[in-house]
Each structure stands twice: as structure tokens, then as C-alpha cells.
Motif scaffolding. Sequence first.
Motif, mmCIF file in Angstrom:
data_model
loop_
_atom_site.group_PDB
_atom_site.id
_atom_site.type_symbol
_atom_site.label_atom_id
_atom_site.label_comp_id
_atom_site.label_asym_id
_atom_site.label_seq_id
_atom_site.Cartn_x
_atom_site.Cartn_y
_atom_site.Cartn_z
ATOM 1 N N GLU A 46 0.833 -1.206 0.000
ATOM 2 C CA GLU A 46 0.000 0.000 0.000
ATOM 3 C C GLU A 46 0.864 1.252 0.000
ATOM 4 N N PHE A 47 0.499 2.203 -0.833
ATOM 5 C CA PHE A 47 1.192 3.486 -0.860
ATOM 6 C C PHE A 47 0.896 4.265 0.412
ATOM 7 N N VAL A 48 1.948 4.830 1.007
ATOM 8 C CA VAL A 48 1.800 5.616 2.227
ATOM 9 C C VAL A 48 2.036 7.098 1.955
ATOM 10 N N ALA A 50 4.882 10.070 -0.380
ATOM 11 C CA ALA A 50 6.007 10.303 -1.282
ATOM 12 C C ALA A 50 6.383 11.766 -1.273
ATOM 13 N N ILE A 51 7.621 12.024 -1.645
ATOM 14 C CA ILE A 51 8.109 13.401 -1.717
ATOM 15 C C ILE A 51 9.070 13.519 -2.884
ATOM 16 N N ARG A 52 8.932 14.590 -3.621
ATOM 17 C CA ARG A 52 9.888 14.868 -4.702
ATOM 18 C C ARG A 52 11.070 15.596 -4.080
ATOM 19 N N TRP A 53 12.248 15.024 -4.259
ATOM 20 C CA TRP A 53 13.415 15.540 -3.560
ATOM 21 C C TRP A 53 13.692 16.989 -3.921
ATOM 22 N N SER A 54 13.560 17.338 -5.188
ATOM 23 C CA SER A 54 13.939 18.684 -5.635
ATOM 24 C C SER A 54 12.927 19.740 -5.217
ATOM 25 N N SER A 55 11.653 19.472 -5.403
ATOM 26 C CA SER A 55 10.633 20.495 -5.140
ATOM 27 C C SER A 55 10.058 20.414 -3.738
ATOM 28 N N GLY A 56 10.154 19.239 -3.125
ATOM 29 C CA GLY A 56 9.542 19.065 -1.816
ATOM 30 C C GLY A 56 8.055 18.776 -1.863
ATOM 31 N N SER A 57 7.486 18.629 -3.045
ATOM 32 C CA SER A 57 6.066 18.298 -3.152
ATOM 33 C C SER A 57 5.795 16.950 -2.491
ATOM 34 N N THR A 58 4.699 16.888 -1.761
ATOM 35 C CA THR A 58 4.377 15.678 -1.010
ATOM 36 C C THR A 58 3.035 15.092 -1.437
ATOM 37 N N TYR A 59 2.912 13.800 -1.227
ATOM 38 C CA TYR A 59 1.722 13.052 -1.595
ATOM 39 C C TYR A 59 1.460 12.021 -0.503
ATOM 40 N N TYR A 60 0.175 11.782 -0.238
ATOM 41 C CA TYR A 60 -0.174 10.860 0.835
ATOM 42 C C TYR A 60 -1.289 9.916 0.420
ATOM 43 N N GLY A 61 -1.230 8.711 0.975
ATOM 44 C CA GLY A 61 -2.340 7.792 0.816
ATOM 45 C C GLY A 61 -3.506 8.251 1.678
ATOM 46 N N VAL A 64 -3.656 7.681 5.584
ATOM 47 C CA VAL A 64 -2.698 8.300 6.501
ATOM 48 C C VAL A 64 -2.737 9.827 6.470
ATOM 49 N N LYS A 65 -3.535 10.394 5.592
ATOM 50 C CA LYS A 65 -3.617 11.854 5.509
ATOM 51 C C LYS A 65 -4.007 12.459 6.847
ATOM 52 N N GLY A 66 -3.278 13.492 7.234
ATOM 53 C CA GLY A 66 -3.560 14.159 8.496
ATOM 54 C C GLY A 66 -2.866 13.537 9.689
ATOM 55 N N ARG A 67 -2.293 12.340 9.517
ATOM 56 C CA ARG A 67 -1.608 11.670 10.627
ATOM 57 C C ARG A 67 -0.116 11.491 10.354
ATOM 58 N N PHE A 68 0.248 11.282 9.106
ATOM 59 C CA PHE A 68 1.649 11.039 8.741
ATOM 60 C C PHE A 68 2.193 12.249 7.984
ATOM 61 N N THR A 69 3.485 12.490 8.161
ATOM 62 C CA THR A 69 4.151 13.572 7.450
ATOM 63 C C THR A 69 5.485 13.071 6.901
ATOM 64 N N ILE A 70 5.698 13.285 5.621
ATOM 65 C CA ILE A 70 6.964 12.921 4.995
ATOM 66 C C ILE A 70 7.806 14.181 4.824
ATOM 67 N N SER A 71 9.096 14.051 5.050
ATOM 68 C CA SER A 71 9.996 15.193 4.900
ATOM 69 C C SER A 71 11.366 14.691 4.476
ATOM 70 N N ARG A 72 12.230 15.627 4.085
ATOM 71 C CA ARG A 72 13.575 15.246 3.643
ATOM 72 C C ARG A 72 14.610 16.161 4.264
ATOM 73 N N GLU A 73 15.807 15.645 4.396
ATOM 74 C CA GLU A 73 16.919 16.434 4.926
ATOM 75 C C GLU A 73 18.088 16.270 3.967
ATOM 76 N N GLN A 82 7.115 10.802 9.702
ATOM 77 C CA GLN A 82 6.597 11.008 11.048
ATOM 78 C C GLN A 82 5.184 10.461 11.105
ATOM 79 N N MET A 83 4.960 9.520 11.996
ATOM 80 C CA MET A 83 3.666 8.854 12.086
ATOM 81 C C MET A 83 3.059 9.152 13.454
ATOM 82 N N ASN A 84 1.926 9.831 13.439
ATOM 83 C CA ASN A 84 1.235 10.192 14.679
ATOM 84 C C ASN A 84 -0.121 9.519 14.744
#
Length: 123
Positions: A46-48, A50-61, A64-73, A82-84
Motif C-alpha cells: 500500500e502506498f503511504v 512520497a516526496i519529490r526531492w527537488s521540489s519538496g512536493s508531497t503526496y499521501y495515501g 494516513v492523511k492528516g496523521r503522517f508527514t513525509i519530509s527530507r533532509e 513522522q507517524m502520529n
Amino acid sequence: QVQLVESGGGLVQTGGSLRLSCAASGRTVSRFAMGWFRQAPGKEREFVAAIRWSSGSTYYGDSVKGRFTISREYVKNTVYLQMNNLKSDDTAAYYCAAGGGLRLWTSYAYDYWGQGTQVTVSS
């Protein structure tokens, strides 16, 4: 080649939080998108998120919307999930992936996969 190593999984109670990490090495990952998928026993992958490394655009299944956050460093070449407010339905093996595809909610968009990290949510 890109090597991906996940960490941060474990056992947590319902309503708790965890942060997964995916450290990438090898080819220049900034060209890729990074995704998280999960698979529970007897269920399809199942897709959870995703994030585009260059732009930082994020996508969620939807689940998990509203509970999980994807980020990059950038400095660490690491992507986080981050899963809450975790629920028992979130119990699964979580996989990090990297790829250059367009449809980031599908596994076909990814060329490289990590070994996975287990997340278990107990009630």
C-alpha cells in the motif's frame, strides 16, 4: 545504484507516534522521488507517502492523511516519515523506495527499495 536503509520501526501503543528514517546513498538522490509503502501480512503493498526531492512536493495515501508527514533532509540524504496517532491498521512492514517515475502512488514509479522496517501498533 542507490542504497536505501530504513530505521525507526518498533512496537508502539495505539495513539502513539514513531518516526521512520530512510538513509540514501549512491547515485545523486536529488534527481529522484522518495516514497514509503507498507505491507501487512496477507495484504497487498500500500502506498503511504512520497516526496519529490527537488521540489519538496508531497503526496499521501488516503488512510494516513492528516496523521503522517513525509519530509527530507538534504545534508543527511535522509527522508523521514513522522507517524502520529497510530492505529492497529498501521501495523505493517514499511519500505522506503526511490525512483524517477511520475505516478508516485504506484510501486512502478520506483527503481530502488530498502529492506523494510517493522511497525507494530498494539491496542
